[in-house]
Design a protein around this motif. Structure first.
Motif, PDB file in Angstrom:
ATOM      1  N   LEU A  40       0.685  -1.334  -0.225  1.00  0.00           N
ATOM      2  CA  LEU A  40      -0.102   0.070   0.075  1.00  0.00           C
ATOM      3  C   LEU A  40       0.649   1.323   0.090  1.00  0.00           C
ATOM      4  CD1 LEU A  40      -2.733  -1.142   2.373  1.00  0.00           C
ATOM      5  CD2 LEU A  40      -3.243  -0.626   0.071  1.00  0.00           C
ATOM      6  N   GLY A  41       2.054   1.247   0.745  1.00  0.00           N
ATOM      7  CA  GLY A  41       2.817   2.578   0.781  1.00  0.00           C
ATOM      8  C   GLY A  41       3.562   2.569  -0.583  1.00  0.00           C
ATOM      9  N   TYR A  42       3.906   1.511  -1.268  1.00  0.00           N
ATOM     10  CA  TYR A  42       4.469   1.656  -2.647  1.00  0.00           C
ATOM     11  C   TYR A  42       3.585   2.211  -3.538  1.00  0.00           C
ATOM     12  CZ  TYR A  42       6.191   0.160  -7.056  1.00  0.00           C
ATOM     13  OH  TYR A  42       6.694   0.293  -8.536  1.00  0.00           O
ATOM     14  N   LEU A  43       2.525   1.543  -3.624  1.00  0.00           N
ATOM     15  CA  LEU A  43       1.384   1.922  -4.470  1.00  0.00           C
ATOM     16  C   LEU A  43       0.973   3.509  -4.494  1.00  0.00           C
ATOM     17  CD1 LEU A  43      -1.109  -1.303  -4.580  1.00  0.00           C
ATOM     18  CD2 LEU A  43       0.573  -0.500  -6.419  1.00  0.00           C
ATOM     19  N   SER A  44       0.789   3.902  -3.239  1.00  0.00           N
ATOM     20  CA  SER A  44       0.580   5.208  -2.804  1.00  0.00           C
ATOM     21  C   SER A  44       1.604   5.938  -3.347  1.00  0.00           C
ATOM     22  CB  SER A  44       0.691   5.357  -1.227  1.00  0.00           C
ATOM     23  OG  SER A  44       0.428   6.684  -1.074  1.00  0.00           O
ATOM     24  N   ASP A  45       2.877   5.778  -3.174  1.00  0.00           N
ATOM     25  CA  ASP A  45       3.971   6.695  -3.755  1.00  0.00           C
ATOM     26  C   ASP A  45       3.774   6.591  -5.205  1.00  0.00           C
ATOM     27  OD1 ASP A  45       4.940   7.072  -1.124  1.00  0.00           O
ATOM     28  OD2 ASP A  45       6.623   5.748  -1.159  1.00  0.00           O
ATOM     29  N   HIS A  46       3.634   5.352  -5.655  1.00  0.00           N
ATOM     30  CA  HIS A  46       3.726   5.270  -7.360  1.00  0.00           C
ATOM     31  C   HIS A  46       2.537   6.057  -7.792  1.00  0.00           C
ATOM     32  CE1 HIS A  46       4.163   3.198 -10.965  1.00  0.00           C
ATOM     33  NE2 HIS A  46       2.881   3.165 -11.155  1.00  0.00           N
ATOM     34  N   GLU A  47       1.325   6.257  -7.237  1.00  0.00           N
ATOM     35  CA  GLU A  47       0.054   6.984  -7.695  1.00  0.00           C
ATOM     36  C   GLU A  47       0.318   8.434  -7.506  1.00  0.00           C
ATOM     37  OE1 GLU A  47      -2.539   6.070  -9.420  1.00  0.00           O
ATOM     38  OE2 GLU A  47      -1.829   3.847  -9.032  1.00  0.00           O
ATOM     39  N   ALA A  48       1.065   8.741  -6.384  1.00  0.00           N
ATOM     40  CA  ALA A  48       1.352  10.361  -6.124  1.00  0.00           C
ATOM     41  C   ALA A  48       2.409  10.888  -7.391  1.00  0.00           C
ATOM     42  CB  ALA A  48       2.103  10.442  -4.887  1.00  0.00           C
ATOM     43  N   ALA A  49       3.382   9.972  -7.704  1.00  0.00           N
ATOM     44  CA  ALA A  49       4.250  10.166  -8.902  1.00  0.00           C
ATOM     45  C   ALA A  49       3.501  10.196 -10.225  1.00  0.00           C
ATOM     46  CB  ALA A  49       5.537   9.093  -8.925  1.00  0.00           C
ATOM     47  N   LEU A  50       2.404   9.574 -10.242  1.00  0.00           N
ATOM     48  CA  LEU A  50       1.853   9.492 -11.572  1.00  0.00           C
ATOM     49  C   LEU A  50       0.673  10.978 -11.623  1.00  0.00           C
ATOM     50  CD1 LEU A  50       0.200   6.029 -12.198  1.00  0.00           C
ATOM     51  CD2 LEU A  50       1.227   7.445 -13.709  1.00  0.00           C
ATOM     52  N   GLU A  51       0.396  11.060 -10.571  1.00  0.00           N
ATOM     53  CA  GLU A  51      -0.165  12.467 -10.338  1.00  0.00           C
ATOM     54  C   GLU A  51       0.450  13.607 -10.768  1.00  0.00           C
ATOM     55  OE1 GLU A  51      -1.635  16.028  -7.725  1.00  0.00           O
ATOM     56  OE2 GLU A  51      -0.753  14.572  -6.807  1.00  0.00           O
ATOM     57  N   THR A  52       1.927  13.634 -10.582  1.00  0.00           N
ATOM     58  CA  THR A  52       2.719  14.834 -10.887  1.00  0.00           C
ATOM     59  C   THR A  52       3.077  14.753 -12.261  1.00  0.00           C
ATOM     60  OG1 THR A  52       3.761  14.680  -8.363  1.00  0.00           O
ATOM     61  CG2 THR A  52       5.071  15.852 -10.346  1.00  0.00           C
ATOM     62  N   VAL A  53       3.236  13.630 -12.727  1.00  0.00           N
ATOM     63  CA  VAL A  53       3.384  13.359 -14.244  1.00  0.00           C
ATOM     64  C   VAL A  53       2.407  13.796 -14.968  1.00  0.00           C
ATOM     65  CG1 VAL A  53       3.959  11.758 -16.195  1.00  0.00           C
ATOM     66  CG2 VAL A  53       5.211  11.559 -13.943  1.00  0.00           C
ATOM     67  N   VAL A  54       1.153  13.375 -14.589  1.00  0.00           N
ATOM     68  CA  VAL A  54      -0.219  13.763 -15.351  1.00  0.00           C
ATOM     69  C   VAL A  54      -0.358  15.234 -15.186  1.00  0.00           C
ATOM     70  CG1 VAL A  54      -2.579  13.396 -15.570  1.00  0.00           C
ATOM     71  CG2 VAL A  54      -1.426  11.680 -15.180  1.00  0.00           C
ATOM     72  N   ALA A  55      -0.264  15.919 -14.191  1.00  0.00           N
ATOM     73  CA  ALA A  55      -0.502  17.511 -13.770  1.00  0.00           C
ATOM     74  C   ALA A  55       0.632  18.191 -14.825  1.00  0.00           C
ATOM     75  CB  ALA A  55       0.110  17.844 -12.485  1.00  0.00           C
ATOM     76  N   GLY A  56       1.731  17.660 -15.186  1.00  0.00           N
ATOM     77  CA  GLY A  56       2.529  18.256 -16.460  1.00  0.00           C
ATOM     78  C   GLY A  56       1.949  18.288 -17.526  1.00  0.00           C
ATOM     79  N   PHE A  57       1.397  17.348 -17.791  1.00  0.00           N
ATOM     80  CA  PHE A  57       0.286  17.289 -19.228  1.00  0.00           C
ATOM     81  C   PHE A  57      -0.372  18.545 -19.306  1.00  0.00           C
ATOM     82  CE2 PHE A  57       1.630  12.905 -19.340  1.00  0.00           C
ATOM     83  CZ  PHE A  57       1.536  12.767 -20.865  1.00  0.00           C
ATOM     84  N   GLU A  58      -1.035  19.172 -18.128  1.00  0.00           N
ATOM     85  CA  GLU A  58      -1.671  20.223 -18.182  1.00  0.00           C
ATOM     86  C   GLU A  58      -0.989  21.532 -18.531  1.00  0.00           C
ATOM     87  OE1 GLU A  58      -5.268  19.822 -15.033  1.00  0.00           O
ATOM     88  OE2 GLU A  58      -3.387  19.424 -14.143  1.00  0.00           O
ATOM     89  N   LYS A  59       0.327  21.520 -18.099  1.00  0.00           N
ATOM     90  CA  LYS A  59       1.156  22.434 -18.466  1.00  0.00           C
ATOM     91  C   LYS A  59       1.791  22.604 -19.697  1.00  0.00           C
ATOM     92  CE  LYS A  59       2.289  22.915 -13.539  1.00  0.00           C
ATOM     93  NZ  LYS A  59       2.800  22.377 -12.488  1.00  0.00           N
ATOM     94  N   GLN A  60       2.044  21.479 -20.291  1.00  0.00           N
ATOM     95  CA  GLN A  60       2.914  21.396 -21.488  1.00  0.00           C
ATOM     96  C   GLN A  60       2.013  21.086 -22.661  1.00  0.00           C
ATOM     97  OE1 GLN A  60       5.884  18.339 -20.388  1.00  0.00           O
ATOM     98  NE2 GLN A  60       7.014  19.755 -19.234  1.00  0.00           N
ATOM     99  N   ALA A  61       0.971  20.513 -22.535  1.00  0.00           N
ATOM    100  CA  ALA A  61      -0.140  19.833 -23.892  1.00  0.00           C
ATOM    101  C   ALA A  61      -0.602  21.176 -24.659  1.00  0.00           C
ATOM    102  CB  ALA A  61      -1.112  19.472 -23.199  1.00  0.00           C
TER     103      ALA A  61
END
Length: 152
Positions: A40-61
């Motif tokens: 659960l800790g690993y998955l939480s960190d993974h999802e938080a990192a994915l959130e950051t990457v996807v947020a980058g799409f909002e800025k760069q797309a």
């Protein structure tokens, strides 16, 4: 969330990963089994990192792609971010947690494939294609990492 543009799709995806990261983190602190707690800790960190990457799409797309209206969205029912916490991850087994998370990612991938097949503008097709590649890659990585942890 009311999804009417491709920007909304990106924001929906970001919010989904954010919500899931918070839910998994919360459940990790409540789980009794050590291996599931680690997962659960690993998955939480993974999802938080994915959130950051996807947020980058909002800025760069491409703004043209982000502001394009979605007309076929209503005929597809994607996962709602709140659905991810209806299952008590704190009481699920290691395998049940994995299956739930894999299923969730497959639903997101299916949603992107649905949109990609109905997108006519090259900029929106490129945007959805990049999001699809990201989700597919991360889903494969999750499967690989969790399978490795089963061997330990």
């Amino acid at each position: 969330m009311n999804i009417t543009t491709f920007h909304d799709v990106v924001e929906w995806t970001r919010a989904l990963h954010e919500h899931l990261a918070q839910c998994l983190k919360h459940c990790a602190s409540q789980h009794e089994e050590e291996r599931a707690k680690w997962l659960l800790g690993y998955l939480s960190d993974h999802e938080a990192a994915l959130e950051t990457v996807v947020a980058g799409f909002e800025k760069q797309a491409d703004p043209k792609a982000l502001n394009t209206w979605l007309y076929d969205y209503q005929s597809y029912a994607p996962i709602k971010p709140h659905k991810t916490c209806t299952e008590p991850y704190a009481k699920m087994s290691f395998d049940e947690i994995c299956q739930e998370i894999f299923d969730l990612h497959e639903q997101v991938i299916g949603f992107y494939r649905y949109l990609e097949g109905r997108t006519e503008i090259p900029e929106t097709r490129a945007l959805i294609g990049e999001l699809l590649k990201l989700e597919e890659h991360e889903a494969m990585r999750l499967v690989h990492q969790t399978n490795r942890s089963r061997d330990l």
